[in-house]
Design an enzyme around this catalytic site. Structure first.
Site, PDB file in Angstrom:
ATOM      1  NE  ARG A 122      35.526  21.611 -19.976  1.00  0.00           N
ATOM      2  CZ  ARG A 122      35.553  20.966 -21.140  1.00  0.00           C
ATOM      3  NH1 ARG A 122      35.371  21.607 -22.266  1.00  0.00           N
ATOM      4  NH2 ARG A 122      35.770  19.676 -21.148  1.00  0.00           N
ATOM      5  CD  GLU A 146      24.006  37.206   5.710  1.00  0.00           C
ATOM      6  OE1 GLU A 146      25.020  37.676   6.254  1.00  0.00           O
ATOM      7  OE2 GLU A 146      23.916  36.010   5.361  1.00  0.00           O
ATOM      8  CG  HIS A 189      21.836  32.053   5.502  1.00  0.00           C
ATOM      9  ND1 HIS A 189      22.868  31.158   5.679  1.00  0.00           N
ATOM     10  CD2 HIS A 189      22.434  33.262   5.290  1.00  0.00           C
ATOM     11  CE1 HIS A 189      24.022  31.791   5.561  1.00  0.00           C
ATOM     12  NE2 HIS A 189      23.788  33.068   5.321  1.00  0.00           N
TER      13      HIS A 189
HETATM   14  P1  NAD Z   1      15.672  31.708  -0.269  1.00  0.00           P
HETATM   15  O1  NAD Z   1      16.283  31.848  -1.589  1.00  0.00           O
HETATM   16  O2  NAD Z   1      15.254  30.348   0.177  1.00  0.00           O
HETATM   17  O3  NAD Z   1      14.449  32.712  -0.204  1.00  0.00           O
HETATM   18  C1  NAD Z   1      13.671  32.733   0.954  1.00  0.00           C
HETATM   19  C2  NAD Z   1      12.220  32.380   0.653  1.00  0.00           C
HETATM   20  O4  NAD Z   1      11.588  33.537   0.138  1.00  0.00           O
HETATM   21  C3  NAD Z   1      12.011  31.285  -0.375  1.00  0.00           C
HETATM   22  O5  NAD Z   1      10.888  30.531   0.003  1.00  0.00           O
HETATM   23  C4  NAD Z   1      11.697  32.052  -1.650  1.00  0.00           C
HETATM   24  O6  NAD Z   1      10.887  31.312  -2.531  1.00  0.00           O
HETATM   25  C5  NAD Z   1      10.943  33.232  -1.100  1.00  0.00           C
HETATM   26  N1  NAD Z   1      11.011  34.460  -1.868  1.00  0.00           N
HETATM   27  C6  NAD Z   1      12.090  35.061  -2.394  1.00  0.00           C
HETATM   28  N2  NAD Z   1      11.754  36.243  -2.901  1.00  0.00           N
HETATM   29  C7  NAD Z   1      10.430  36.396  -2.723  1.00  0.00           C
HETATM   30  C8  NAD Z   1       9.510  37.429  -3.006  1.00  0.00           C
HETATM   31  N3  NAD Z   1       9.898  38.575  -3.526  1.00  0.00           N
HETATM   32  N4  NAD Z   1       8.206  37.221  -2.682  1.00  0.00           N
HETATM   33  C9  NAD Z   1       7.808  36.071  -2.081  1.00  0.00           C
HETATM   34  N5  NAD Z   1       8.638  35.086  -1.743  1.00  0.00           N
HETATM   35  C10 NAD Z   1       9.940  35.248  -2.068  1.00  0.00           C
HETATM   36  O7  NAD Z   1      16.651  32.253   0.886  1.00  0.00           O
HETATM   37  P2  NAD Z   1      17.411  33.644   1.048  1.00  0.00           P
HETATM   38  O8  NAD Z   1      17.238  34.015   2.443  1.00  0.00           O
HETATM   39  O9  NAD Z   1      17.070  34.591  -0.006  1.00  0.00           O
HETATM   40  O10 NAD Z   1      18.924  33.213   0.800  1.00  0.00           O
HETATM   41  C11 NAD Z   1      19.571  32.314   1.669  1.00  0.00           C
HETATM   42  C12 NAD Z   1      20.653  31.590   0.922  1.00  0.00           C
HETATM   43  O11 NAD Z   1      21.623  32.524   0.478  1.00  0.00           O
HETATM   44  C13 NAD Z   1      21.399  30.569   1.756  1.00  0.00           C
HETATM   45  O12 NAD Z   1      21.500  29.368   1.029  1.00  0.00           O
HETATM   46  C14 NAD Z   1      22.759  31.174   1.955  1.00  0.00           C
HETATM   47  O13 NAD Z   1      23.761  30.211   2.096  1.00  0.00           O
HETATM   48  C15 NAD Z   1      22.908  31.960   0.698  1.00  0.00           C
HETATM   49  N6  NAD Z   1      23.876  33.058   0.780  1.00  0.00           N
HETATM   50  C16 NAD Z   1      24.791  33.150  -0.200  1.00  0.00           C
HETATM   51  C17 NAD Z   1      25.694  34.183  -0.195  1.00  0.00           C
HETATM   52  C18 NAD Z   1      26.665  34.328  -1.327  1.00  0.00           C
HETATM   53  O14 NAD Z   1      27.548  35.181  -1.237  1.00  0.00           O
HETATM   54  N7  NAD Z   1      26.530  33.582  -2.391  1.00  0.00           N
HETATM   55  C19 NAD Z   1      25.670  35.141   0.830  1.00  0.00           C
HETATM   56  C20 NAD Z   1      24.714  35.021   1.821  1.00  0.00           C
HETATM   57  C21 NAD Z   1      23.811  33.969   1.796  1.00  0.00           C
END
Ligand code: NAD
Ligand code: GLY
Length: 370
Positions: free
Chosen positions: A123, A187, A274
């Site tokens: 929880r 973003e 994204h």
């Molecule tokens: P992700 O987490 O899939 O990361 C992108 C890719 O980069 C993945 O393959 C990951 O393994 C790789 N990666 C990450 N860091 C790395 C590094 N330092 N070196 C090598 N590879 C690395 O995607 P993202 O773009 O980070 O995040 C997108 C997600 O975030 C979406 O699901 C979106 O909906 C969400 N999001 C959430 C919020 C929120 O407020 N919670 C805001 C914006 C986006």
């Protein structure tokens, strides 16, 4: 090191930004969250790169630390992945307790999944964010939105659960693939459009340095964007008002992501990111704003050229407007049946929410993406 505070009363926390912070995650986690055991949740790409350093840092600070992983990529941001992670966590030699700290290590997918797991494990247990993608650093690690996708759409299952701290080690960007860097820049451009025209101009000026991964430029970019996100979240934690502006480009963007992102190659990694979907959503929203007289044609074109300069898409062939509209109607942002759009409010750097955008306006804007 730079520090930005997210001011949320007793749930306030600091976002630390600097080089070499991974080695201090254990100590910082102890200060922010306490506890005696920790579970690092990370994906299959980030685990081999950074989980050993984070686990060692946690152990060095006195934690019994374990690592649980899931397959990388948006198509795995599902309840099934969370269920598998729960299985891993309950099978650990040290069973989780209410003080167990979840450490979200990775991009936004790891952060959203780990945060949701932390919100629901026993929880609710404390968690910290250790973002390693640009997108997670500038946006998703701050603000407490956690959750997973459903076949019906993006982020439809989730919870608000604020982290106790966010530790951004900018060195981790050295291994981030260029396509992910571009996704994060979307973003940042969004923050400029809705909140800070001077940030937009700065990104425009530094686009080549940012696209090339220049460290100084990235450090400044992260700090400026975290400050914007922190201020918006502090003003409106639960998205009753101004936080909705952060959804700029996301109404059409999420629908594009549902067709071109979530359904994409889960195993090959061949899906639209994204930020790329948000970029397309911002282009379309810009078109709606121009048609309504809320934005000049030259400003809309300027945004498109900034997006293109950091290698983001501004056109995508083959989109089906009717299909995207159907997805948009199931979005969380729908209120009393109306699709709510964030649009620039008569200038770049300001935004407002509009609930009267017609289907015809939306379809026209989507057609502009072809
Ligand atoms: P992700 O987490 O899939 O990361 C992108 C890719 O980069 C993945 O393959 C990951 O393994 C790789 N990666 C990450 N860091 C790395 C590094 N330092 N070196 C090598 N590879 C690395 O995607 P993202 O773009 O980070 O995040 C997108 C997600 O975030 C979406 O699901 C979106 O909906 C969400 N999001 C959430 C919020 C929120 O407020 N919670 C805001 C914006 C986006
Ligand atoms: N990325 C949208 C929000 O955090 O509210």
């Amino acid at each position: 090191m730079r520090t930005v505070t997210v001011a949320l009363g007793e749930r306030s926390y600091d976002v630390l930004i600097g080089s070499g912070l991974l080695a201090a995650v254990g100590e910082r986690t102890r200060d922010a969250a306490g506890g005696r055991s920790a579970v690092v949740i990370t994906d299959s790409n980030v685990a081999p790169l950074y989980a050993p350093a984070v686990a060692a840092s946690l152990a060095g600070a006195g934690y019994v630390a374990h690592v649980a992983t899931f397959p990388a990529g948006e198509p795995h941001k599902t309840l099934a992945t969370v269920a598998d992670l729960f299985d891993q966590v309950f099978a650990l030699p040290t069973p989780p307790e209410r003080t167990t700290v979840v450490v979200a290590l990775g991009g936004g997918v790891a952060g959203d999944i780990a945060g949701f797991l932390a919100a629901t494990l026993l929880r609710g247990v404390p968690f910290v964010q250790v973002p390693t993608s640009l997108l997670a650093m500038v946006d998703s690690s701050v603000g407490g939105k956690t959750g997973v996708d459903h076949a019906a759409g993006k982020n439809l299952i989730g919870a608000f659960h604020q982290p106790r701290g966010v530790f951004i080690d900018t060195d981790t960007l050295a291994t981030l693939p260029p396509v992910e860097m571009a996704s994060g820049l979307a973003e940042c451009i969004k923050h400029g459009i809705i909140r800070d025209a001077s940030l937009l101009a700065w990104i425009e000026q530094h686009a080549p340095a940012l696209a090339a991964g220049d460290r100084d430029a990235l450090g400044e970019l992260i700090a400026r964007n975290v400050a914007i996100k922190a201020a918006v979240v502090a003003a409106d934690e639960r998205e009753g008002g101004v936080r909705a502006h952060l959804n700029y480009g996301h109404t059409i963007g999420h629908a594009i992501e549902a067709v071109a992102g979530l359904r994409g190659g889960a195993d090959t990694g061949d899906y639209l990111r994204h930020g790329h979907c948000v970029a397309l959503g911002m282009v379309a929203a810009g078109r709606i704003a121009v048609a309504r007289g809320l934005l000049g044609e030259s400003d809309a074109r300027r945004v498109e050229s900034i997006l293109a300069a950091v290698n983001l898409p501004v056109r995508l062939a083959g989109l089906n407007g009717a299909e995207l509209l159907g997805i948009m109607r199931r979005d969380k942002k729908v209120l009393a049946g109306a699709i709510r759009f964030v649009l620039p409010d008569r200038a770049l750097g300001r935004a407002a929410v509009f609930a009267d955008v017609s289907d015809a306006e939306i379809l026209d804007a989507i057609a502009c993406l072809s």
